[in-house]
Design a protein around this motif. Sequence first.
Motif, short mmCIF file in Angstrom:
data_model
loop_
_atom_site.label_atom_id
_atom_site.label_comp_id
_atom_site.label_asym_id
_atom_site.label_seq_id
_atom_site.Cartn_x
_atom_site.Cartn_y
_atom_site.Cartn_z
N GLU A 142 0.64 -1.17 0.15
CA GLU A 142 0.02 -0.25 -0.01
C GLU A 142 1.04 0.95 -0.07
O GLU A 142 1.72 1.12 0.73
CB GLU A 142 -0.56 0.16 1.53
N ASP A 143 0.26 2.80 -0.82
CA ASP A 143 1.20 3.64 -0.23
C ASP A 143 1.04 4.29 0.53
O ASP A 143 2.65 4.85 1.07
CB ASP A 143 1.05 4.50 -1.30
N SER A 144 0.57 3.90 1.71
CA SER A 144 0.03 5.50 2.62
C SER A 144 -0.34 3.64 3.57
O SER A 144 -1.28 3.17 3.42
CB SER A 144 -0.15 6.02 2.60
N VAL A 145 -0.23 3.81 5.20
CA VAL A 145 0.02 3.18 6.17
C VAL A 145 -0.66 3.58 7.49
O VAL A 145 0.77 3.68 7.79
CB VAL A 145 0.04 1.45 6.43
N SER A 146 -1.28 3.60 8.09
CA SER A 146 -1.74 4.31 9.40
C SER A 146 -1.83 2.94 10.14
O SER A 146 -2.82 2.23 9.47
CB SER A 146 -2.17 5.33 9.47
N TYR A 147 -1.38 2.46 11.08
CA TYR A 147 -1.71 1.03 11.81
C TYR A 147 -0.98 1.20 13.45
O TYR A 147 -0.67 2.04 13.98
CB TYR A 147 -1.09 0.03 11.89
N SER A 153 2.92 0.34 15.19
CA SER A 153 2.57 1.16 15.33
C SER A 153 3.31 1.99 13.82
O SER A 153 4.38 2.78 13.58
CB SER A 153 2.39 2.98 15.70
N HIS A 155 2.32 6.03 11.27
CA HIS A 155 1.75 7.09 10.49
C HIS A 155 1.56 7.08 9.49
O HIS A 155 2.79 7.74 9.35
CB HIS A 155 1.57 8.32 12.33
N GLU A 156 0.50 7.03 8.60
CA GLU A 156 0.78 7.44 7.50
C GLU A 156 2.26 7.54 6.21
O GLU A 156 2.79 8.07 6.62
CB GLU A 156 0.67 9.13 6.75
N ALA A 157 2.60 6.07 6.91
CA ALA A 157 3.89 5.39 6.29
C ALA A 157 3.99 5.76 4.96
O ALA A 157 3.48 4.57 4.58
CB ALA A 157 4.27 4.24 7.00
N ARG A 158 4.64 5.99 4.19
CA ARG A 158 4.34 6.34 2.68
C ARG A 158 5.71 5.24 1.95
O ARG A 158 6.91 5.69 2.37
CB ARG A 158 4.76 7.55 2.06
N ASN A 159 5.11 3.97 1.20
CA ASN A 159 5.59 3.28 0.79
C ASN A 159 5.69 3.41 -1.39
O ASN A 159 6.04 2.42 -1.41
CB ASN A 159 5.94 2.05 1.09
#
Length: 300
Positions: A142-147, A153, A155-159
């Motif tokens: 996924e391009d952006s992950v929050s968890y 955790s 927070h809006e991790a961009r990949n």
Amino acid sequence: MSLRLSTVILPHRRWHEGGGTAWTRAEQLGFHTAYTYDHLSWRTFRDGPWFGAIPTLTAAAAATERLRLGTLVTSPNFRHPVPLAKDLISLDDFSGGRITLGIGAGGNGFDATALGQEPWTPKERADRFAEFVPLLDRLLTEDSVSYEGDFYSAHEARNIPGCVQRPRLPFAVAATGPRGMRLAARHGQAWVTTGDPRLYETGTPEQSVEALRGQLERLGDACAALGRDPGGLDKVLLTGFTPDRGAPFASLDAFVDFAGRHQELGFTELVIHWPIPDSDFAMDEKVFDAIATETLAQLA
């Protein structure tokens, strides 16, 4: 069922003092994949040189063209899914899509306390692993992950742009217990085992084969519970930790016999250690070369 042969190269030598030679030689010998251990230090090598897995694989990617590369295995002991995902996406890009992530729950070795923490119990390791793998799966797809989880955790991790391999690089999940088997069945493209550690000291090769047969059956059950065909999951045996010990590596014939028995069980990939003199992985280099180049032809 076809069989692949791979190797694991310990990162214990300086790259420009011979550490890089093994990787190019592994490609020349025709190994399917060359893995390395992802530890901060390991067993009897603790007081000697030991280099990081991700930089080592990056250098190996630059030195090779066709050889697949990977970890065997990465664990939560000192890794966090968010920075690990960024490193893996970068490594997959550098290599042109040749990376496999071997991943496991970790153990009580030196990695378990290197960050100053108390070693986790088996249940705590399993709990973390059950959260680590699905989160890493998301981070790599996924391009952006929050968890927000119990242990990790994001927070809006961009990949972006993600992996070269789609939908992500393959996971080879090391597992023998029921929770790990379920993770392998759900998230893995391969499953990894070293056999039954309880048999290493006093077991027999025959008992080891039966233990592996039982593991494969439990993996099949875990796949069936998810409606997945277990035939679509590669089965990887990291050799050197079964009661056979060094016997399969005494000669080409001995290894071909060992490989044939495990191929019949259903294994699709055997991984052998690159020879290290004066260690548990010492081996006649001529025998090693013969195993690498002639085993598959002998089994055909």
